[in-house]
Scaffold this motif. Structure first.
Motif, PDB file in Angstrom:
ATOM      1  N   ARG A 184      44.399  58.797  33.948  1.00 30.17           N
ATOM      2  CA  ARG A 184      43.649  58.289  32.798  1.00 30.17           C
ATOM      3  C   ARG A 184      44.110  58.932  31.495  1.00 30.17           C
ATOM      4  NH1 ARG A 184      37.475  60.272  32.514  1.00 30.17           N
ATOM      5  NH2 ARG A 184      37.724  59.150  30.543  1.00 30.17           N
ATOM      6  N   SER A 216      46.746  57.296  28.397  1.00 30.62           N
ATOM      7  CA  SER A 216      45.890  57.007  27.242  1.00 30.62           C
ATOM      8  C   SER A 216      46.179  57.901  26.055  1.00 30.62           C
ATOM      9  CB  SER A 216      44.410  57.133  27.629  1.00 30.62           C
ATOM     10  OG  SER A 216      44.082  58.455  27.997  1.00 30.62           O
ATOM     11  N   GLY A 225      44.726  54.224  32.340  1.00 33.31           N
ATOM     12  CA  GLY A 225      44.852  54.847  31.032  1.00 33.31           C
ATOM     13  C   GLY A 225      44.315  53.981  29.915  1.00 33.31           C
ATOM     14  N   MET A 251      41.082  54.792  27.669  1.00 33.85           N
ATOM     15  CA  MET A 251      41.154  54.953  26.227  1.00 33.85           C
ATOM     16  C   MET A 251      40.122  54.065  25.535  1.00 33.85           C
ATOM     17  SD  MET A 251      44.317  54.247  23.603  1.00 33.85           S
ATOM     18  CE  MET A 251      44.093  52.472  23.782  1.00 33.85           C
TER      19      MET A 251
END
Length: 300
Positions: A39, A43, A233, A237
């Motif tokens: 993640r 991001s 990601g 975000m």
């Protein structure tokens, strides 16, 4: 409808999609830490690039970020990383909707932590609604285990993971609100973007070092799973940006209370995507948590 409510609901929707992707990756490809790292890896660069483009274009004037901003950001980032690892581990034990319901205990902890760190609390009516939610978590914790002593007989491993994740998400929510309030900009969206770019950069760097030390080769596996991990990601975000936007406009406790609409999204994911069943007891527990949400938002 207030904009912070819209941002909170959007954040919950993005977070549900991310949890579903992380559940899938942890089951077939990555370790819990690797699924968590995904993640941030996909991001942080995007958030930094968007912020850099807006600064270069003159839309945002980057303010001086003081010690309190970085302290709140680091605390929130570390808590969120640990909470996400617990979440991925939990999803390996229980279905998606129930796992998310355990995590929604974060609203209780957010109230208490917000009172301690930022002197932000809720009214007596709000605490009453929270008590209903506590009952929902206890129902969801399931049968008492027969092994072990003390608290191990009262709370199941799944409940322990969920409650720990909820407490840590509560810490991160309050810390992120504290950080966003230290950004010297008027526009809520600008403050949210600055906070997002700074925090995700710290998280990506810290997890990169951790994985290289503790799980050699996992960084490469995350990069190799870029098709699915990339979506983690992007949804992370988008969701985090929405959370941060809401945090700049409202206290963390109320933002997280509205965010519990994620339970409804989780049920849809459980039934439609993962084809997992939900028991009557689990529905009762989630209904109590849903009542807690309505109490916090409509009565307080």
């Amino acid at each position: 409808m207030d904009f912070w409510i819209i941002a909170s609901v959007a954040a919950a929707a993005f977070q549900t999609v991310r949890f579903m992707l992380q559940k899938h990756l942890a089951a077939v490809t990555l370790s819990p830490a690797g699924a968590t790292f995904a993640r941030f890896l996909y991001s942080a660069p995007v958030a930094a690039a968007v912020l850099a483009a807006l600064v270069a274009g003159g839309q945002i004037t980057l303010p001086t970020l003081g010690v309190k901003f970085w302290s709140f950001g680091a605390l929130g980032g570390a808590a969120q990383i640990t909470a996400t690892v617990c979440t991925v581990m939990l999803f390996g034990r229980r279905n998606l909707a129930v796992g998310m319901a355990f995590i929604k205990s974060e609203v209780f902890f957010t109230v208490l932590i917000g009172l301690v760190l930022l002197s932000e609390g809720v009214s007596a009516v709000g605490f009453g609604a929270i008590a209903v939610g506590v009952a929902g978590v206890l129902v969801l914790s399931g049968p008492i285990e027969t092994k072990g002593t003390g608290w191990r007989r009262i709370i199941s491993p799944s409940a322990a993971l969920g409650l720990l994740a909820g407490a840590l998400f509560g810490v991160s929510a309050v810390a992120y609100r504290g950080a966003s309030l230290k950004v010297g900009l008027d526009a809520a969206l600008a403050r949210a973007l600055v906070t997002l770019a700074a925090v995700t950069a710290m998280q990506m760097g810290a997890m990169w070092v951790w994985l290289n030390l503790r799980e050699p080769g996992e960084v490469g596996r995350v990069m190799g799973a870029w098709r699915s991990a990339g979506f983690i990601g992007l949804t992370s975000m988008a969701g985090t940006f929405c959370w941060f936007t809401a945090f700049t406009l409202q206290t963390a406790a109320y933002v997280k209370a509205v965010g519990q609409v994620e339970l409804a999204f989780g049920i849809l994911g459980t039934v439609l995507i993962f084809r997992e069943g939900i028991s009557k007891r689990e529905y009762v527990g989630m209904a109590l948590l849903a009542a807690s949400i309505l109490g916090l938002i409509l009565l307080d």
